[in-house]
Design a protein around this motif. Structure first.
Motif: not given
Length: 530
Positions: A115-123, A125-132, A265-271
């Protein structure tokens, strides 16, 4: 001496021809432009500071909260609550439906292994969306009093049927016995979220409100609490507000509309980029199963787990099977752009790569590079280069512009070339149309779509529809091979002959459709192109 002169003239002519060809085939600015997404920067900080200075004025003047108005203001602490269970009468749910609530954060996260990983990934993605999605046109700008009215010139928005405080209102004039301002709207009403002593407010809750006071400071403090409530539901419009005082009149707009709903898009939190989770490859096939097999084989050599979506409008479709392959059958001969629509509509990843069925992946077909530039810039679509069997490589770059033409329609101008180089990506440029090999944000290409009337041949038509909607680039170091189109007449198969017949025999009919689309759908009266 005469021969030497001829040689000199010949050399000059050759150099001139080469320079001309370079200008024709390589037009565009050599300058680099930074197109990384950003949110405001120093200008936003400056404007925010000015707003703080405005709202921080007159803090020593007391006020009284007007609860019935203040409670309607957005608190940024929304909750979803279900109606409490009560005694139910027969048919009571028809008269007064029971409201239920579903908390996605609980329902989804409690069953997720990380759950913490998916929350970080969503945050992220949302930050990228806001910037774009950020635009300087959305910044709040207040025109400080020159007239002597002070008011916001842009950046004021309200949700349909909701209430906001209007920022930046003020009156800057010499002290006199009485100071008065008025506000008039057409799609909403005014009120105050708090009252200030010695200020008279008339018309609160109405479309026309008058505020007056013998104290200029008290009036300006009261103006900091003026609210606007949208009362006419229209999800995409603007109200023009008149703000006036004796001898002076000004206007500003309040945008009325829903906020943009993120599509993350929930593509998973990846380096590192997980291409299989980020990209789907889409293609359209017709009478070229041999070429399609070569394409699939080449993809699997480099990307064994990437999903391939195939739109197929063959009269007698053949099975195309294998891991991570989705094969969709269409009505016979439905066409090129209809197939593109079908294929793209089935994509669930963040990006979709379009490749013709006679392309072949190579070691230079680096999808990671395409993803990298789309992730790090504001580009929506990035094309690559196509290498023919002759060794010739092209990126097919064009710029497109539309010139207003009055009642008869507009003029469409297409030119070879590009606009500028992308800073940080020296092999990439920004253009308006690229080669038929590109990666694009799935939600953006679905918004533009492909005109299904264009059945046999089309390309630039998509990019013309995308003008103003898609930010487009191209990278010359991402290369895909093109299968040979050379077929000797005596060596052609029945499928190759049939394909040639369908592809080229109706060119005049297709041309008539294109003329109609440009003239009527796009309202062009003419086009210029090299």
């Amino acid at each position: 001496m005469h021969k030497t002169s001829k040689k000199c003239v010949g050399l000059i002519v050759c150099i001139g021809v080469l320079l001309f060809l370079h200008h024709v085939w390589c037009p565009g600015s050599s300058s680099e432009v930074d197109i990384r997404p950003r949110q405001g920067g120093t200008i936003k900080e400056l404007l925010d500071g000015k707003i703080r200075d405005i709202t921080g004025s007159y803090n020593d003047i007391t006020y009284h909260i007007k609860e019935d108005v203040a409670c309607r203001l957005a608190q940024n602490t929304c909750v979803c609550l279900a109606d409490k269970e009560t005694f139910k009468l027969p048919f009571s749910n028809l008269l007064n439906p029971h409201v239920w609530a579903n908390n996605f954060d609980v329902a989804f996260l409690e069953s997720h292994p990380d759950p913490e990983g998916v929350k970080r990934h969503r945050a992220q993605e949302y930050s990228s969306f806001q910037s774009r999605s950020f635009s300087p046109a959305d910044l709040l700008i207040v025109a400080e009093a020159n007239s002597p009215l002070q008011y916001p010139t842009q950046g004021v928005e309200v949700r349909p049927l909701k209430t906001i405080i209007i920022p930046g209102l003020g009156l800057k004039e010499e002290t006199k016995s009485s100071h008065t301002v008025s506000l008039t709207a057409k799609l909403g009403t005014f009120d105050v979220a708090a009252t200030v002593d010695s200020v008279s407010v008339k018309g609160d809750g109405e479309m026309h409100m008058i505020l007056s006071s013998p104290l200029l400071s008290a009036l300006n403090r009261q103006l900091q609490f003026v609210t606007y409530r949208n009362t006419v539901f229209h999800p995409k419009t603007a109200d023009t507000v008149e703000f006036a005082t004796k001898g002076h009149q000004s206007f500003f707009t309040i945008k009325v509309g829903h906020g943009t709903i993120p599509r993350l898009y929930n593509s998973g939190y990846q380096r590192e980029y997980n291409i299989s989770a980020l990209v789907t490859i889409a293609t359209k096939t017709f009478l070229r199963y041999d070429k399609l097999k070569d394409l699939i084989d080449s993809i699997r050599q480099y990307y064994p787990t990437v999903t391939i979506v195939i739109a197929d409008d063959n009269e007698h479709p053949q099975p195309v099977t294998g891991p991570h392959i989705e094969h969709y059958i269409m009505p016979f001969g439905k066409g090129w752009f209809a197939g593109r629509n079908l294929a793209v509509s089935q994509v669930t990843t963040k990006y979709v790569l379009w490749a013709d069925d006679d392309f072949i992946f190579t070691a230079n077909t680096k999808l990671e590079k395409m993803v990298d530039i789309l992730e790090k810039t504001t580009l929506d679509l990035v094309g690559g280069a196509v290498r023919e069997v002759t060794g010739y490589t092209t990126t097919y770059l064009h710029t497109i512009s539309v010139e207003e033409g009055g009642e008869e329609g507009d003029c469409l101008h297409i030119r070879n070339g590009y606009h500028h180089v992308v800073k940080g990506f020296p092999n990439c440029v920004v253009a308006d149309a690229v080669i038929n090999f590109f990666m694009v944000r799935t939600d953006k290409v679905q918004q533009v779509g492909f005109n299904p009337r264009l059945a046999r041949s089309a390309h630039l038509e998509f990019f013309i529809d995308a003008l103003g909607s898609l930010h487009i680039g191209s990278c010359s170091d991402i290369i895909i091979n093109h299968a040979s189109k050379i077929h000797l007449p005596w060596g052609q198969t029945d499928d190759q002959k049939a394909y040639k017949k369908f592809r080229y025999s109706s060119s005049s009919a297709n041309g008539n459709i294109i003329n109609e689309i440009f003239y009527f759908k796009n309202r062009f009266k003419c086009m210029t192109s090299p």
